[in-house]
Design a protein around this motif. Structure first.
Motif, PDB file in Angstrom:
ATOM      1  N   THR A  87      52.447  93.560  13.639  1.00 53.48           N
ATOM      2  CA  THR A  87      52.108  92.280  13.039  1.00 53.48           C
ATOM      3  C   THR A  87      51.511  92.501  11.656  1.00 53.48           C
ATOM      4  O   THR A  87      50.661  93.375  11.467  1.00 53.48           O
ATOM      5  N   LYS A  88      51.930  91.699  10.700  1.00 51.85           N
ATOM      6  CA  LYS A  88      51.429  91.802   9.327  1.00 51.85           C
ATOM      7  C   LYS A  88      50.056  91.139   9.208  1.00 51.85           C
ATOM      8  O   LYS A  88      49.824  90.061   9.739  1.00 51.85           O
ATOM      9  N   THR A  89      49.130  91.818   8.525  1.00 53.18           N
ATOM     10  CA  THR A  89      47.846  91.215   8.199  1.00 53.18           C
ATOM     11  C   THR A  89      47.738  91.057   6.686  1.00 53.18           C
ATOM     12  O   THR A  89      48.453  91.713   5.923  1.00 53.18           O
ATOM     13  N   TYR A  90      46.812  90.189   6.261  1.00 50.61           N
ATOM     14  CA  TYR A  90      46.730  89.807   4.855  1.00 50.61           C
ATOM     15  C   TYR A  90      45.332  90.076   4.298  1.00 50.61           C
ATOM     16  O   TYR A  90      44.324  89.759   4.933  1.00 50.61           O
ATOM     17  N   SER A  91      45.324  90.645   3.107  1.00 48.20           N
ATOM     18  CA  SER A  91      44.089  90.809   2.353  1.00 48.20           C
ATOM     19  C   SER A  91      44.384  90.490   0.891  1.00 48.20           C
ATOM     20  O   SER A  91      45.540  90.522   0.464  1.00 48.20           O
ATOM     21  N   SER A  92      43.334  90.174   0.138  1.00 48.09           N
ATOM     22  CA  SER A  92      43.504  89.779  -1.262  1.00 48.09           C
ATOM     23  C   SER A  92      42.504  90.530  -2.131  1.00 48.09           C
ATOM     24  O   SER A  92      41.378  90.816  -1.690  1.00 48.09           O
ATOM     25  N   TYR A  93      42.911  90.800  -3.382  1.00 43.53           N
ATOM     26  CA  TYR A  93      42.091  91.589  -4.296  1.00 43.53           C
ATOM     27  C   TYR A  93      42.023  90.919  -5.659  1.00 43.53           C
ATOM     28  O   TYR A  93      43.019  90.363  -6.154  1.00 43.53           O
ATOM     29  N   LEU A  94      40.846  90.985  -6.244  1.00 49.13           N
ATOM     30  CA  LEU A  94      40.637  90.556  -7.624  1.00 49.13           C
ATOM     31  C   LEU A  94      40.081  91.762  -8.358  1.00 49.13           C
ATOM     32  O   LEU A  94      38.924  92.146  -8.158  1.00 49.13           O
ATOM     33  N   LEU A  95      40.931  92.394  -9.165  1.00 50.47           N
ATOM     34  CA  LEU A  95      40.580  93.650  -9.812  1.00 50.47           C
ATOM     35  C   LEU A  95      39.990  93.391 -11.192  1.00 50.47           C
ATOM     36  O   LEU A  95      40.530  92.604 -11.970  1.00 50.47           O
ATOM     37  N   ALA A  96      38.874  94.057 -11.479  1.00 47.31           N
ATOM     38  CA  ALA A  96      38.335  94.015 -12.834  1.00 47.31           C
ATOM     39  C   ALA A  96      39.259  94.805 -13.757  1.00 47.31           C
ATOM     40  O   ALA A  96      39.994  95.700 -13.319  1.00 47.31           O
ATOM     41  N   ASN A  97      39.219  94.482 -15.020  1.00 43.88           N
ATOM     42  CA  ASN A  97      40.047  95.214 -15.979  1.00 43.88           C
ATOM     43  C   ASN A  97      39.586  96.659 -16.077  1.00 43.88           C
ATOM     44  O   ASN A  97      38.389  96.943 -16.208  1.00 43.88           O
ATOM     45  N   SER A  98      40.539  97.559 -15.949  1.00 39.79           N
ATOM     46  CA  SER A  98      40.271  98.987 -16.095  1.00 39.79           C
ATOM     47  C   SER A  98      41.590  99.678 -16.391  1.00 39.79           C
ATOM     48  O   SER A  98      42.665  99.106 -16.157  1.00 39.79           O
ATOM     49  N   PRO A  99      41.554 100.908 -16.889  1.00 30.40           N
ATOM     50  CA  PRO A  99      42.806 101.637 -17.118  1.00 30.40           C
ATOM     51  C   PRO A  99      43.634 101.835 -15.857  1.00 30.40           C
ATOM     52  O   PRO A  99      44.849 102.061 -15.947  1.00 30.40           O
ATOM     53  N   LEU A 100      43.005 101.750 -14.684  1.00 32.60           N
ATOM     54  CA  LEU A 100      43.708 101.998 -13.428  1.00 32.60           C
ATOM     55  C   LEU A 100      44.248 100.732 -12.781  1.00 32.60           C
ATOM     56  O   LEU A 100      44.945 100.816 -11.763  1.00 32.60           O
ATOM     57  N   LYS A 101      43.946  99.583 -13.328  1.00 32.21           N
ATOM     58  CA  LYS A 101      44.387  98.330 -12.714  1.00 32.21           C
ATOM     59  C   LYS A 101      45.903  98.264 -12.550  1.00 32.21           C
ATOM     60  O   LYS A 101      46.396  97.932 -11.461  1.00 32.21           O
ATOM     61  N   PRO A 102      46.725  98.585 -13.575  1.00 29.80           N
ATOM     62  CA  PRO A 102      48.187  98.520 -13.377  1.00 29.80           C
ATOM     63  C   PRO A 102      48.681  99.452 -12.274  1.00 29.80           C
ATOM     64  O   PRO A 102      49.590  99.091 -11.516  1.00 29.80           O
ATOM     65  N   ALA A 103      48.083 100.633 -12.164  1.00 24.61           N
ATOM     66  CA  ALA A 103      48.516 101.589 -11.136  1.00 24.61           C
ATOM     67  C   ALA A 103      48.190 101.067  -9.738  1.00 24.61           C
ATOM     68  O   ALA A 103      48.996 101.213  -8.807  1.00 24.61           O
ATOM     69  N   ILE A 104      47.025 100.449  -9.577  1.00 20.52           N
ATOM     70  CA  ILE A 104      46.654  99.894  -8.265  1.00 20.52           C
ATOM     71  C   ILE A 104      47.565  98.736  -7.906  1.00 20.52           C
ATOM     72  O   ILE A 104      48.031  98.616  -6.761  1.00 20.52           O
TER      73      ILE A 104
END
Length: 387
Positions: free
Chosen positions: A344-361
């Motif tokens: 079964t699929k579960t759901y989570s949500s993220y709000l990422l702060a700006n950082s050099p790693l944000k696009p990779a995440i």
């Protein structure tokens, strides 16, 4: 700490003792047990969630004058333990770049990977849900800026909230759990009859082994659970964690003792006794009107197939007897598939702060979602049920 928008007063509190219990229960009006005031306050009263444990409460409240119209449990964290959705690799990547991953903000039920409501809305304000969720996100952004957090995570939310958060700029992440569904079974044998012969025989073999060990099972509900019952359970809970993880477990004995008083209608304890009537194992469950939730278990020794019986088959029998529609037996466990649990699929949500790693995440999350979807489709093609 409080802020204002044009219509509402938004407050952030560091303890549920600052919140009126009846008002909290009004906004979380469903009977999902883990967002209830009693469960979350038991965590705080027992100091299982506080600054010292790395789960500092920062609960967000929205008031219309003196009426609580929306609430969201939230915690500031300096580690990633007790969440059951993993981001350790992200933390490592931040460290390698000499960036701070912690603190972060987490909206979740601590130590409880069970899907359910993460934002409570007053019944008279449901038509304004989208705006209230937006207010919550504004408060999160305020906290992110104040505490310089790397991200906010909303873990194991229901799908409706996840989609709403996505519309408002969050990133949706998927995980997989294994849930049992009640197909109008009248007794356990009806469930067994729905399985392919080989799988049915395997389960029968495991249950026969339990009978040969002369083990018996007893359900205790709420206020029927006494101090000695909790003491025995906690002893086995600790020993199980020590074997598996090398620590005593996230929760202390005070927390479990509080449950009988705080959540008498929702908490269940399954006791396993030997032929001398000594309790040799115990398992903790919670229930709503539709769901059974398996949480923790432990035993004083190794017994053949006891884990499957105490944590799965007894729960299935309980669901059938009490007409519960879903059994969520906890995180992980691919071995549940052959025992009738569905990926079964579960759901989570993220709000990422700006950082050099944000696009990779963000890229990682998208690729992970595709992998999870492929897995679910393949796994559920090999369920043990007859065609």
């Amino acid at each position: 700490m409080s802020t204002h928008n044009d219509a509402y007063n938004v407050q952030v509190v560091t303890s549920l003792c600052e919140v009126n219990k009846e008002q909290w229960q009004t906004v979380f009006s469903c009977d999902y047990p883990f967002s209830q005031f009693g469960f979350l306050s038991a965590l705080e009263k027992s100091q299982s969630t506080d600054a010292n444990s790395g789960w500092q409460p920062l609960h967000i409240l929205i008031y219309d004058k003196d009426i609580l119209i929306a609430a969201m449990p939230c915690y500031m964290k300096n580690h990633s333990y007790g969440e059951y959705i993993f981001d350790w690799s992200w933390a490592d990547a931040y460290q390698q770049q000499n960036l701070d991953y912690y603190p972060k903000l987490v909206t979740a039920i601590p130590f409880t990977p069970a899907t359910g409501p993460r934002i409570g809305i007053h019944p008279e304000y449901l038509s304004n849900t989208s705006n209230l969720v937006g207010c919550m996100l504004d408060a999160i952004k305020f906290l992110q800026n104040k505490y310089q957090t790397s991200n906010w995570q909303c873990l194991f939310s229901d799908e409706t909230l996840s989609k709403l958060l996505t519309q408002q700029g969050c990133i949706e992440r998927h995980e997989i759990q294994y849930h049992w569904r009640n197909n109008n079974y009248q007794q356990f044998d009806d469930f067994l009859a729905s399985l392919k012969s080989r799988k049915r025989k395997a389960i029968n073999k495991e249950r026969i082994a339990i009978a040969k060990q002369q083990l018996s099972f007893k359900w205790l509900v709420g206020s029927d659970i006494g101090d000695d019952d909790w003491r025995i359970f906690y002893q086995y809970y600790q020993s199980t964690y020590l074997k598996r993880s090398g620590h005593d477990g996230y929760l202390n004995e005070d927390f479990f003792n509080l449950l009988s008083a705080e959540m008498a209608d929702s908490v269940l304890l399954l006791q396993v006794s030997n032929d001398e009537l000594d309790v040799v194992a115990s398992a903790l469950f919670f229930q709503s009107k539709t769901h059974l939730y398996g949480r923790y278990w432990g035993a004083n020794d190794e017994y053949d197939f006891l884990h499957f019986e105490a944590c799965y088959y007894q729960g299935i029998e309980y669901c059938i007897k009490h007409n519960l529609q879903c059994f969520d037996a906890g995180a992980q466990g691919e071995h549940k598939l052959k025992r009738g649990f569905v990926a079964t699929k579960t759901y989570s949500s993220y709000l990422l702060a700006n950082s050099p790693l944000k696009p990779a995440i963000e890229d990682f999350i998208e690729r992970e979602k595709n992998h999870q979807q492929d897995y679910i489709e393949k796994a559920n093609k090999h369920l043990p049920f007859k065609n």
